[in-house]
Scaffold this motif. Structure first.
Motif, PDB file in Angstrom:
ATOM      1  N   VAL A  48       7.763   4.007  -3.131  1.00  0.00           N
ATOM      2  CA  VAL A  48       7.195   5.169  -2.429  1.00  0.00           C
ATOM      3  C   VAL A  48       7.693   6.469  -3.078  1.00  0.00           C
ATOM      4  CG1 VAL A  48       7.036   6.425  -0.256  1.00  0.00           C
ATOM      5  CG2 VAL A  48       6.966   3.940  -0.244  1.00  0.00           C
ATOM      6  N   ALA A  49       8.971   6.493  -3.442  1.00  0.00           N
ATOM      7  CA  ALA A  49       9.524   7.692  -4.069  1.00  0.00           C
ATOM      8  C   ALA A  49       8.818   7.975  -5.394  1.00  0.00           C
ATOM      9  CB  ALA A  49      11.029   7.530  -4.284  1.00  0.00           C
ATOM     10  N   GLU A  52       5.319   9.286  -4.652  1.00  0.00           N
ATOM     11  CA  GLU A  52       5.330  10.690  -4.213  1.00  0.00           C
ATOM     12  C   GLU A  52       5.669  11.630  -5.368  1.00  0.00           C
ATOM     13  OE1 GLU A  52       6.369  10.272   0.575  1.00  0.00           O
ATOM     14  OE2 GLU A  52       7.761  11.363  -0.713  1.00  0.00           O
ATOM     15  N   LYS A  57      -0.987   6.369  -6.803  1.00  0.00           N
ATOM     16  CA  LYS A  57      -0.997   5.288  -5.806  1.00  0.00           C
ATOM     17  C   LYS A  57      -1.233   3.997  -6.568  1.00  0.00           C
ATOM     18  CE  LYS A  57      -1.279   3.707  -1.494  1.00  0.00           C
ATOM     19  NZ  LYS A  57      -0.141   2.782  -1.546  1.00  0.00           N
ATOM     20  N   PHE A  58      -0.293   3.086  -6.456  1.00  0.00           N
ATOM     21  CA  PHE A  58      -0.451   1.803  -7.145  1.00  0.00           C
ATOM     22  C   PHE A  58      -1.367   0.890  -6.351  1.00  0.00           C
ATOM     23  CE2 PHE A  58       3.935   3.238  -8.250  1.00  0.00           C
ATOM     24  CZ  PHE A  58       3.661   3.563  -9.576  1.00  0.00           C
ATOM     25  N   ARG A  59      -2.028  -0.006  -7.077  1.00  0.00           N
ATOM     26  CA  ARG A  59      -2.891  -0.984  -6.391  1.00  0.00           C
ATOM     27  C   ARG A  59      -2.053  -2.167  -5.927  1.00  0.00           C
ATOM     28  NH1 ARG A  59      -7.685  -0.812 -10.936  1.00  0.00           N
ATOM     29  NH2 ARG A  59      -8.005   1.448 -10.792  1.00  0.00           N
ATOM     30  N   VAL A  60      -2.611  -2.883  -4.980  1.00  0.00           N
ATOM     31  CA  VAL A  60      -1.829  -3.963  -4.384  1.00  0.00           C
ATOM     32  C   VAL A  60      -1.385  -4.969  -5.450  1.00  0.00           C
ATOM     33  CG1 VAL A  60      -3.894  -5.312  -3.741  1.00  0.00           C
ATOM     34  CG2 VAL A  60      -1.744  -5.626  -2.470  1.00  0.00           C
ATOM     35  N   GLU A  62       0.394  -4.691  -8.142  1.00  0.00           N
ATOM     36  CA  GLU A  62       0.576  -4.406  -9.564  1.00  0.00           C
ATOM     37  C   GLU A  62       2.003  -4.002  -9.933  1.00  0.00           C
ATOM     38  OE1 GLU A  62      -2.405  -1.681 -10.875  1.00  0.00           O
ATOM     39  OE2 GLU A  62      -1.610   0.031  -9.796  1.00  0.00           O
ATOM     40  N   VAL A  63       2.770  -3.443  -8.981  1.00  0.00           N
ATOM     41  CA  VAL A  63       4.155  -3.120  -9.314  1.00  0.00           C
ATOM     42  C   VAL A  63       4.948  -4.417  -9.503  1.00  0.00           C
ATOM     43  CG1 VAL A  63       6.281  -1.999  -8.554  1.00  0.00           C
ATOM     44  CG2 VAL A  63       4.089  -0.905  -8.104  1.00  0.00           C
TER      45      VAL A  63
ATOM     46  N   ASN B   7       3.614  17.198   2.284  1.00  0.00           N
ATOM     47  CA  ASN B   7       3.585  16.090   1.360  1.00  0.00           C
ATOM     48  C   ASN B   7       2.919  16.413   0.041  1.00  0.00           C
ATOM     49  OD1 ASN B   7       4.809  13.747   1.720  1.00  0.00           O
ATOM     50  ND2 ASN B   7       2.961  12.576   2.187  1.00  0.00           N
ATOM     51  N   PHE B  46       8.765  11.421   2.919  1.00  0.00           N
ATOM     52  CA  PHE B  46       9.465  10.151   3.071  1.00  0.00           C
ATOM     53  C   PHE B  46      10.611  10.029   2.075  1.00  0.00           C
ATOM     54  CE2 PHE B  46      10.169   5.874   1.590  1.00  0.00           C
ATOM     55  CZ  PHE B  46      10.263   5.129   2.747  1.00  0.00           C
ATOM     56  N   SER B  47      10.298  10.206   0.784  1.00  0.00           N
ATOM     57  CA  SER B  47      11.337   9.927  -0.203  1.00  0.00           C
ATOM     58  C   SER B  47      12.454  10.962  -0.130  1.00  0.00           C
ATOM     59  CB  SER B  47      10.761   9.838  -1.616  1.00  0.00           C
ATOM     60  OG  SER B  47      10.045  10.991  -1.924  1.00  0.00           O
ATOM     61  N   LYS B  51      16.411  10.284   0.274  1.00  0.00           N
ATOM     62  CA  LYS B  51      17.416  10.899  -0.604  1.00  0.00           C
ATOM     63  C   LYS B  51      18.491  11.619   0.212  1.00  0.00           C
ATOM     64  CE  LYS B  51      14.074  11.452  -4.329  1.00  0.00           C
ATOM     65  NZ  LYS B  51      13.163  12.405  -4.995  1.00  0.00           N
ATOM     66  N   SER B 244      -2.332  -1.384   1.250  1.00  0.00           N
ATOM     67  CA  SER B 244      -1.695  -2.278   0.279  1.00  0.00           C
ATOM     68  C   SER B 244      -0.294  -2.676   0.736  1.00  0.00           C
ATOM     69  CB  SER B 244      -1.664  -1.647  -1.109  1.00  0.00           C
ATOM     70  OG  SER B 244      -0.747  -0.579  -1.142  1.00  0.00           O
ATOM     71  N   SER B 245       0.402  -1.789   1.464  1.00  0.00           N
ATOM     72  CA  SER B 245       1.769  -2.128   1.831  1.00  0.00           C
ATOM     73  C   SER B 245       1.828  -3.229   2.880  1.00  0.00           C
ATOM     74  CB  SER B 245       2.536  -0.892   2.295  1.00  0.00           C
ATOM     75  OG  SER B 245       2.084  -0.484   3.552  1.00  0.00           O
ATOM     76  N   PHE B 247       0.042  -5.966   2.618  1.00  0.00           N
ATOM     77  CA  PHE B 247       0.040  -7.194   1.814  1.00  0.00           C
ATOM     78  C   PHE B 247       1.315  -7.321   0.977  1.00  0.00           C
ATOM     79  CE2 PHE B 247      -4.431  -6.016   2.476  1.00  0.00           C
ATOM     80  CZ  PHE B 247      -4.776  -7.096   3.276  1.00  0.00           C
ATOM     81  N   GLU B 248       1.839  -6.179   0.558  1.00  0.00           N
ATOM     82  CA  GLU B 248       3.024  -6.236  -0.311  1.00  0.00           C
ATOM     83  C   GLU B 248       4.308  -6.452   0.474  1.00  0.00           C
ATOM     84  OE1 GLU B 248       3.043  -2.890  -2.972  1.00  0.00           O
ATOM     85  OE2 GLU B 248       1.910  -4.117  -4.389  1.00  0.00           O
ATOM     86  N   PRO B 255       3.948   5.792   4.615  1.00  0.00           N
ATOM     87  CA  PRO B 255       5.210   6.538   4.588  1.00  0.00           C
ATOM     88  C   PRO B 255       5.141   7.819   5.423  1.00  0.00           C
ATOM     89  CG  PRO B 255       4.678   5.768   2.383  1.00  0.00           C
ATOM     90  CD  PRO B 255       3.511   5.411   3.254  1.00  0.00           C
TER      91      PRO B 255
END
Lengths: 85, 637
Positions: A48-49, A52, A57-60, A62-63, B7, B46-47, B51, B244-245, B247-248, B255
């Motif tokens: 997320v950091a 931001e 925005k990454f796709r599901v 892929e990271v 944001n 969020f980030s 921090k 996506s989060s 599923f991940e 966030p």
């Protein structure tokens, strides 16, 4: 918005400095396994950091597909350049 | 909306915030903690909060005085639920640590909350939490039957689902003494059924909202609902979710919404034991009307439905007046000649606020801090219960400097923002509204009249005799719980121990045979003061210890203390106790009751900076004479 790979790695170093409590030196070869603090939970905050900080925005999934920080940087560059692939 | 703005803004501000803190940390500057708190409260990214949280953890490992000024008592909070609870938990922990100092957090496993709650041996209960946050599994909150089922069948399922969720909360309550914060359900923001989705009771949109309404209606008082539906609406439904989060990492909330939710949970936790403000002090020119009354005159000020600005000022007045229904009292503090300042209140047809709405009216040329202190004296309410609003930054500054206990709000340059600004300040939120609240203004005005009488009646006894006071002493009554809870959490000055309790904690006292709790009401020929004193005694063998003794300051010097004392001795005798023990725990606010027990004839056991302990033998105690006719109902024995 044309960043080079080494600029991405520099920016990643700054993010790592703030997100990890221990000192972690960013190299392209670095992977999560080598950093004790880098578990699946901290990984969530890290991604997320990065999203931001770079405005991407990454796709599901892929990271997860990146094996080390170098490949992660390549993925960031790919998303920064807006390629559809 | 604000969170979104923050944001997308450049990261320059945020990196400089972090940079400033790193600098302070490197030089071990104790200003670090205050800046950390400020930054944490204003930051929406969020980030960045992650921090900030890391910087706090690093600072805690360095020895330069951890979190100065905050108590070091450990505060234990557990978070359980149907999604992955990290990193939400990290945000909650950080925001609470800023407020409470030392926070211990227990984190449930992903979607394991039903087992954690039903197993009495689970780690959740081993942790002994003060607060349990429940974030239930949203994926099961849907209608599993057919869309062709009857409306009744769907309504039954809504109620069943809400009850099932609440029964988990009941179990937590039975197995721990925790207060519970229950998050409700956020409906999906995507178009799906279209028109039918709007109308059909089993659509995701309608079903989740119906469950949320049922939860609100059925929740017992130890369940505090964190309104995720509202928070997502406020944030923007599409921004609040992250597909996506899920599923991940099995997280439903984006966030952005996690930050909003963590902030709200922290707010609920803190407001459980924090008093809301009692007095709103208003500036006049360009605050409740446009223009300057001394220059523009009655016809020249902007107020009312003839112009957009005038309408905005009028709407602000209407909102301010509505606050009095929650028990907020209004005062005026303005740099003006009195005759000019009062004129619109008496003569302007568009004024919503009238002279009788204002309990204390200060229009003169003295510095505002002086006037605020006078208002505080008159109303016998501490400056820390004051909010002052003004459009002039210089006035706000002088008030902040010389009366720092007053919360001073600088009004937005746009009067249409006044109402939202006051609402967003969250200074006047109340846990419940009691009938007493509605008549506060009247009570304080009566007090002013009484003072006038006091000035003329030299002989105190004949003054008290002339008041025709009636007192009613009663065991704690469930109907009085909102007011009892309010006094326990708001009273600062006449409060011997300042022990805060939630309503449900008070309710448990009613059941406990070793406790006696009673209230006193007072009325006189000028009107009803309502419920003004709360006392809790605890039996410890031969001794009745006074756990709580507090009184509303507006009945000071009316012999209520003596009447309560008589009642306390009667109860000690009923309990078979030979001795009453009184405790005084000093705070910044309760100096006025430092000599309370000695003045009532108690002898001193010990007295130091931390506490005073006093005792009184029940044998041979002669009831103290008062001018209050007492009616007592004592049902416990």
């Amino acid at each position: 918005m044309n960043m080079t790979r080494s600029e991405v790695l520099e920016r990643l170093q700054e993010i790592f400095d703030d997100i990890f409590l221990d000192e972690v030196v960013v190299t392209p070869e670095l992977s999560a396994k080598q950093v004790e603090e880098w578990d699946s939970l901290l990984h969530i905050s890290l991604v997320v950091a990065v999203e931001e900080a770079f405005g991407v925005k990454f796709r599901v999934g892929e990271v997860e597909g990146t094996g080390n920080v170098g490949e992660f940087a390549d993925l960031i560059l790919k998303r920064l350049n807006g390629t559809n692939a | 909306m604000e969170s979104l703005k923050a944001n997308t803004s450049t990261s320059k501000v945020s990196s400089s915030r972090i940079g400033i803190l790193k600098e302070l940390l490197a030089t071990k500057d104790s200003a670090f903690w205050q800046r950390l708190a400020e930054f944490s409260n204003e930051c929406h990214s969020f980030s960045e909060i992650i921090k900030l949280s890391n910087l706090r953890k690093r600072a805690n490992t360095i020895d330069f005085g951890p979190n100065q000024g905050t108590p070091h008592e450990e505060f234990r909070i557990a978070v359980v639920g149907g999604s992955t609870l990290y990193p939400l938990s990290e945000l909650i922990e950080h925001l609470l640590a800023i407020e409470k100092g030392n926070v211990k957090l227990h984190l449930g496993n992903y979607n394991n909350y039903r087992a954690e709650i039903t197993d009495p041996e689970s780690e959740l209960y081993g942790f002994d939490p003060e607060i349990v946050v429940v974030l239930p599994d949203e994926t099961t909150c849907k209608y599993a039957g057919d869309l062709t089922d009857s409306a009744e069948a769907i309504a039954t399922e809504v109620e069943r689902y809400a009850n099932e969720t609440l029964s988990l909360c009941n179990l937590i309550r039975q197995r721990s003494s925790a207060e519970i914060i229950l998050c409700n359900f956020g409906p999906s923001p995507y178009f799906d059924l279209g028109q039918l989705g709007t109308k059909h009771p089993a659509s995701d949109w309608n079903f989740k909202r119906s469950v949320n309404l049922a939860l609100a209606e059925l929740a017992p008082n130890f369940v505090h609902i964190c309104d995720l539906e509202f928070l997502a609406y406020r944030t923007g439904g599409l921004v609040a979710r992250d597909e996506s989060s899920w599923f991940e990492s099995k997280q439903l909330l984006s966030p952005v919404l996690q930050v909003v939710l963590a902030r709200e949970i922290s707010h609920i936790v803190c407001s459980l034991k924090r008093a809301s403000k009692k007095v709103l002090v208003l500036d006049l020119d360009n605050t409740i009307w446009g223009g300057v009354i001394g220059d523009d005159g009655l016809e020249g000020i902007e107020l009312g439905d003839t112009s957009p600005r005038g309408e905005a000022f009028k709407a602000f007045q209407a909102y301010v007046q509505s606050l009095t229904e929650r028990g907020v009292v209004l005062a005026v503090c303005s740099k003006n000649d009195f005759e000019n300042a009062i004129e619109p209140f008496r003569k302007h047809p568009e004024m919503v606020l009238r002279e009788e709405d204002i309990v204390s009216f200060k229009a003169n040329w003295d510095p505002k801090p002086d006037n605020l202190a006078r208002i505080s004296d008159e109303l016998k309410l501490g400056l820390d219960s004051f909010v002052f609003v003004d459009d002039n930054p210089a006035e706000i500054e002088i008030v902040r400097q010389f009366t720092p206990d007053v919360t001073a709000l600088l009004l937005n340059p746009d009067p249409s923002q006044f109402v939202p600004q006051l609402k967003e300040s969250r200074l006047f939120e109340v846990a419940s509204i009691s009938i007493e609240d509605r008549s506060k203004t009247l009570q304080y005005r009566k007090e002013a009249e009484r003072r006038n009488l006091l000035e003329t009646s030299v002989d105190m006894d004949s003054f008290l005799g002339s008041l025709q006071m009636k007192g009613t002493v009663k065991d704690f009554d469930r109907l009085d719980l909102p007011r009892i809870g309010q006094l326990i959490n708001k009273s600062n000055q006449f409060n011997l121990t300042t022990r805060r309790r939630t309503e449900s904690e008070v309710e448990r006292i009613i059941e406990d045979p070793d406790f006696t709790g009673f209230t006193m009401r007072l009325s006189d020929k000028f009107g009803d003061h309502g419920l003004i004193s709360v006392v809790i005694g605890k039996r410890d063998g031969e001794t009745l210890e006074v756990d709580t003794w507090l009184m509303s300051c507006r009945v000071l010097k009316r012999q209520v203390e003596e009447a309560v004392m008589n009642e306390l001795v009667a109860r000690a005798r009923d309990f078979g106790c030979s001795r009453i023990k009184g405790v005084y725990l000093p705070t910044a606010k309760n100096g006025m009751v430092k000599r309370h027990y000695p003045d009532l004839g108690f002898s001193t056991i010990r007295e130091d900076d931390e506490a005073g302990e006093y005792e009184l033998s029940v044998d041979g105690f002669e009831p103290r004479p008062t001018f209050i006719a007492i009616e007592s109902t004592h049902a416990k024995l």
